[in-house]
Enzyme design. Structure first.
Site, mmCIF file in Angstrom:
data_model
loop_
_atom_site.group_PDB
_atom_site.id
_atom_site.type_symbol
_atom_site.label_atom_id
_atom_site.label_comp_id
_atom_site.label_asym_id
_atom_site.label_seq_id
_atom_site.Cartn_x
_atom_site.Cartn_y
_atom_site.Cartn_z
ATOM 1 N N CYS A 121 -3.083 0.792 7.152
ATOM 2 C CA CYS A 121 -3.089 0.160 8.481
ATOM 3 C C CYS A 121 -3.787 1.062 9.476
ATOM 4 O O CYS A 121 -4.441 0.599 10.402
ATOM 5 C CB CYS A 121 -1.664 -0.114 8.928
ATOM 6 S SG CYS A 121 -0.652 1.359 8.979
ATOM 7 N N GLU A 166 -9.873 -6.968 10.431
ATOM 8 C CA GLU A 166 -9.438 -5.832 9.610
ATOM 9 C C GLU A 166 -9.866 -6.069 8.166
ATOM 10 O O GLU A 166 -9.397 -7.012 7.536
ATOM 11 C CB GLU A 166 -7.907 -5.755 9.696
ATOM 12 C CG GLU A 166 -7.294 -4.696 8.846
ATOM 13 C CD GLU A 166 -5.765 -4.757 8.860
ATOM 14 O OE1 GLU A 166 -5.210 -5.851 8.649
ATOM 15 O OE2 GLU A 166 -5.144 -3.708 9.067
ATOM 16 N N GLU A 198 5.661 -3.481 11.904
ATOM 17 C CA GLU A 198 4.477 -2.630 11.863
ATOM 18 C C GLU A 198 3.404 -3.449 11.167
ATOM 19 O O GLU A 198 3.491 -3.714 9.973
ATOM 20 C CB GLU A 198 4.762 -1.336 11.095
ATOM 21 C CG GLU A 198 5.887 -0.497 11.671
ATOM 22 C CD GLU A 198 5.555 0.155 13.012
ATOM 23 O OE1 GLU A 198 4.369 0.185 13.393
ATOM 24 O OE2 GLU A 198 6.490 0.630 13.676
ATOM 25 N N ASN A 213 0.797 -1.226 0.000
ATOM 26 C CA ASN A 213 0.000 0.000 0.000
ATOM 27 C C ASN A 213 0.833 1.282 0.000
ATOM 28 O O ASN A 213 0.318 2.346 -0.324
ATOM 29 C CB ASN A 213 -1.021 0.003 1.147
ATOM 30 C CG ASN A 213 -0.378 -0.011 2.512
ATOM 31 O OD1 ASN A 213 0.792 -0.386 2.641
ATOM 32 N ND2 ASN A 213 -1.111 0.385 3.530
HETATM 33 P P1 NAP Z 1 1.495 -8.901 3.568
HETATM 34 O O1 NAP Z 1 0.770 -9.834 2.689
HETATM 35 O O2 NAP Z 1 1.811 -9.324 4.930
HETATM 36 O O3 NAP Z 1 2.840 -8.527 2.774
HETATM 37 C C1 NAP Z 1 3.764 -7.609 3.300
HETATM 38 C C2 NAP Z 1 5.131 -7.896 2.723
HETATM 39 O O4 NAP Z 1 5.587 -9.160 3.192
HETATM 40 C C3 NAP Z 1 5.159 -7.995 1.203
HETATM 41 O O5 NAP Z 1 6.358 -7.461 0.740
HETATM 42 C C4 NAP Z 1 5.124 -9.498 0.972
HETATM 43 O O6 NAP Z 1 5.646 -9.890 -0.260
HETATM 44 C C5 NAP Z 1 6.003 -9.951 2.102
HETATM 45 N N1 NAP Z 1 5.870 -11.358 2.454
HETATM 46 C C6 NAP Z 1 4.837 -12.185 2.220
HETATM 47 N N2 NAP Z 1 5.114 -13.414 2.728
HETATM 48 C C7 NAP Z 1 6.340 -13.350 3.285
HETATM 49 C C8 NAP Z 1 7.160 -14.270 3.986
HETATM 50 N N3 NAP Z 1 6.795 -15.531 4.202
HETATM 51 N N4 NAP Z 1 8.355 -13.855 4.425
HETATM 52 C C9 NAP Z 1 8.748 -12.590 4.243
HETATM 53 N N5 NAP Z 1 8.024 -11.663 3.588
HETATM 54 C C10 NAP Z 1 6.817 -12.040 3.119
HETATM 55 O O7 NAP Z 1 0.720 -7.503 3.699
HETATM 56 P P2 NAP Z 1 0.085 -6.601 2.558
HETATM 57 O O8 NAP Z 1 -1.103 -7.285 2.006
HETATM 58 O O9 NAP Z 1 1.148 -6.154 1.602
HETATM 59 O O10 NAP Z 1 -0.353 -5.321 3.403
HETATM 60 C C11 NAP Z 1 -1.554 -5.296 4.080
HETATM 61 C C12 NAP Z 1 -1.351 -5.544 5.560
HETATM 62 O O11 NAP Z 1 -0.276 -4.761 6.037
HETATM 63 C C13 NAP Z 1 -2.533 -5.131 6.413
HETATM 64 O O12 NAP Z 1 -2.727 -6.063 7.432
HETATM 65 C C14 NAP Z 1 -2.106 -3.793 7.008
HETATM 66 O O13 NAP Z 1 -2.747 -3.440 8.198
HETATM 67 C C15 NAP Z 1 -0.660 -4.022 7.189
HETATM 68 N N6 NAP Z 1 0.058 -2.744 7.214
HETATM 69 C C16 NAP Z 1 0.519 -2.292 8.400
HETATM 70 C C17 NAP Z 1 1.178 -1.086 8.475
HETATM 71 C C18 NAP Z 1 1.676 -0.548 9.785
HETATM 72 O O14 NAP Z 1 2.512 0.351 9.758
HETATM 73 N N7 NAP Z 1 1.232 -1.048 10.934
HETATM 74 C C19 NAP Z 1 1.397 -0.343 7.318
HETATM 75 C C20 NAP Z 1 0.917 -0.829 6.119
HETATM 76 C C21 NAP Z 1 0.245 -2.048 6.073
HETATM 77 P P3 NAP Z 1 4.650 -10.388 -1.426
HETATM 78 O O15 NAP Z 1 3.852 -9.200 -1.813
HETATM 79 O O16 NAP Z 1 5.583 -10.860 -2.468
HETATM 80 O O17 NAP Z 1 3.799 -11.478 -0.849
HETATM 81 O O1 G3H Z 2 -0.757 1.643 5.953
HETATM 82 C C1 G3H Z 2 0.001 1.980 6.827
HETATM 83 C C2 G3H Z 2 0.674 3.265 6.849
HETATM 84 O O2 G3H Z 2 1.708 3.265 7.793
HETATM 85 C C3 G3H Z 2 -0.335 4.344 7.116
HETATM 86 O O3 G3H Z 2 0.210 5.572 6.872
HETATM 87 O O4 G3H Z 2 -1.508 6.897 8.111
HETATM 88 O O5 G3H Z 2 0.068 8.002 6.545
HETATM 89 O O6 G3H Z 2 -1.742 6.531 5.676
HETATM 90 P P1 G3H Z 2 -0.794 6.813 6.797
#
Ligand code: NAP
Ligand code: G3H
Length: 492
Positions: free
Chosen positions: A293, A386, A259, A163
């Site tokens: 997030c 979520e 995060e 994202n």
């Molecule tokens: P995701 O599916 O967990 O993927 C995140 C990253 O991890 C991607 O680069 C992904 O690569 C990689 N990945 C996947 N499987 C892995 C493994 N086994 N080992 C190491 N890396 C791996 O998350 P997303 O769908 O991209 O993002 C959405 C989620 O992120 C939501 O739950 C959101 O709340 C959370 N988020 C949290 C924050 C925060 O700051 N708290 C910020 C943004 C997003 P691939 O794409 O190649 O699978």
């Molecule tokens: O999606 C997760 C990001 O850390 C959120 O950043 O609050 O600036 O959109 P933002």
């Protein structure tokens, strides 16, 4: 390679970046646009041998980098920031198509990243150590002095989510580099073309090839190998709680900055400015189709004012632009069809258990209509899960204590927003909420990016934010000077 990239950067640029990193083997990664299904790029998927080579070379490069003056590292980061601004149009173009982010938001992501990189470069120059004398501890004389300062951890593995591929990439890369580390970036699959452009831009700006490297490939195929690699000294990961937890179990004894997911509540008390609250909540819940997030993911509203708030929310939601990111819509197609299916199954579950659907609930391809659910109860999944989609559930609460209880019952603890005019009540609630940050009279959000950003429980480990990130990616090194009690009058 960078020259070819840059000479083409203003026209069809992302296709050039994709070509430069293209894979044509059976495992290459095909990146298609969530907007129209068009091919954004076909990226190379690194083999284990290639990953070993990358870590070997960057481990060697890190030694000289760590010994280079901080001022020199900061200058290179300033060039990175300048180039982000210079090539913002091209980076925006790829973000719009690759992750379906509205043009203005994609541009903001790039410019915000430039600001972040500059601020990080300057912050690093002002990191100071400290000196302590031994006699501050019981039964010790003043015969020892500890001087402590910060040194790099070594090799930082940076893994951002889809994202914010550029911004959450650089939020890891910049503090790691300025702290003297080498960095290996594993981009999200959907976002790897944007990250390939970013890599070219970093190298072109003067970051050495043996200090920063890009390793593309699906997380499910190369993730385990990367996170368990013996060359890795620290992992900075942003993404889902599911992957973060799995990674933490596998990574072993390396520091982690995680995060993860969130279920941020907006708590609205009866004395709140309801129009302002509704505006903040809708902006917080529906920006980038809820794929943040920090999105507001549920409303906990005092039942005394719930009818009025829901009315205001509905009216505000009706004004949202829905559609194509190239037209600057707020609610754009979700990253993939599975995300849309997941979101709508939460809506179906809630409606089947008695929630009132006040708008939305439909889908066109990956695009989920902005959806408002009223009379949501704790028995419904949408109160806890979520959605990462434009779906906003409203739960009516009898008092502030119930709002705090429901907010804290979540497995997540990223942020909460609290709407009230009473600063005494705000302070008391803030002290009781188990989250990283409480936003009083404002939507939940990460920035400005020098603020501390953190989650409790399943929302993460460690603290992000310019200074906090540099500290997380460096460690203290101490030197203790043991002083003799020689008589100085005898020393010449
Ligand atoms: P995701 O599916 O967990 O993927 C995140 C990253 O991890 C991607 O680069 C992904 O690569 C990689 N990945 C996947 N499987 C892995 C493994 N086994 N080992 C190491 N890396 C791996 O998350 P997303 O769908 O991209 O993002 C959405 C989620 O992120 C939501 O739950 C959101 O709340 C959370 N988020 C949290 C924050 C925060 O700051 N708290 C910020 C943004 C997003 P691939 O794409 O190649 O699978
Ligand atoms: O999606 C997760 C990001 O850390 C959120 O950043 O609050 O600036 O959109 P933002």
């Amino acid at each position: 390679m960078p020259e070819k990239f840059l000479s083409n950067l203003t026209d069809g640029s992302y296709r050039i970046a994709a070509e430069l990193h293209q894979g044509d083997d059976e495992h290459s990664l095909e990146v298609r646009s969530p907007v129209d299904g068009s091919l954004v790029g076909k990226m190379h998927e690194f083999s284990h041998d290639e990953i070993d080579k990358v870590f070997y070379l960057t481990s060697l490069g890190q030694v000289d980098w760590a010994n280079s003056p901080i001022d020199e590292r900061a200058r290179i980061l300033h060039r990175v920031a300048d180039n982000l601004e210079k090539y913002a149009d091209a980076l925006t173009e790829v973000l719009v198509m690759e992750v379906a982010k509205a043009t203005k938001d994609a541009r903001d992501e790039v410019l915000r990243s430039a600001d972040f990189v500059r601020h990080t470069a300057e912050e690093a120059k002002h990191l100071v150590g400290e000196a302590q004398f031994s006699d501050a501890f019981a039964r010790h004389n003043r015969n020892k002095m500890a001087i402590s300062y910060r040194v790099p951890l070594g090799m930082v593995l940076a893994i951002p989510p889809f994202n914010y591929p550029i911004n959450l990439g650089l939020s890891k890369i910049a503090p790691a580099l300025v702290g003297g580390n080498a960095v290996v970036l594993k981009p999200p699959s959907q976002g790897s073309v944007a990250c390939a452009m970013l890599a070219e831009l970093l190298w072109h700006s003067g970051v050495p090839h043996d200090v920063f490297a890009l390793v593309t490939g699906r997380g499910s195929r190369i993730g385990d190998y990367l996170v368990q690699h013996p060359a890795v000294s620290m992992i900075s990961f942003t993404g889902s709680t599911e992957v973060g937890r799995d990674l933490a179990n596998k990574a072993g004894m390396v520091p982690l900055l995680l995060e993860l997911g969130g279920k941020d509540a907006a708590i609205v008390l009866s004395d709140a400015d309801l129009q302002a609250a509704a505006d903040h909540i809708v902006a917080g819940a529906f920006a980038y189709a809820g794929q943040r997030c920090t999105a507001v993911k549920r409303v906990l509203c005092s039942e005394e004012v719930a009818d009025e708030l829901v009315e205001l929310l509905g009216r505000r939601i009706a004004t949202l632009a829905v559609g194509d990111p190239r037209d600057n819509a707020t609610v754009t197609p979700l990253v993939d069809p599975a995300a849309a299916e997941r979101a709508l199954s939460l809506v179906d579950d809630a409606v089947s258990k008695g929630a009132e659907l006040l708008g939305g609930g439909g889908r066109r391809g990956n695009l989920v209509e902005p959806t408002l659910l009223d009379h949501v109860t704790e028995e419904m999944d949408v109160a806890w899960v979520e959605p990462f989609a434009p779906v906003l559930p409203v739960l009516r609460v009898v008092n502030a204590a119930e709002a705090v209880r429901i907010s804290n019952a979540s497995e997540y603890g990223l942020q909460a927003a609290l709407f009230t005019r009473d600063v005494d009540v705000a302070t008391q609630i803030c002290m009781r909420l188990d989250v990283g940050t409480v936003q009083v009279n404002g939507k939940t959000a990460r920035g400005p990016d020098h603020f501390p950003f953190l989650g409790t429980k399943s929302s993460g480990m460690g603290v992000q934010g310019v200074r906090y990130s540099i500290e997380a990616m460096t460690r203290i090194k101490a030197m203790v000077i043991n002083m003799s009690d020689r008589d100085l009058s005898e020393i010449h």
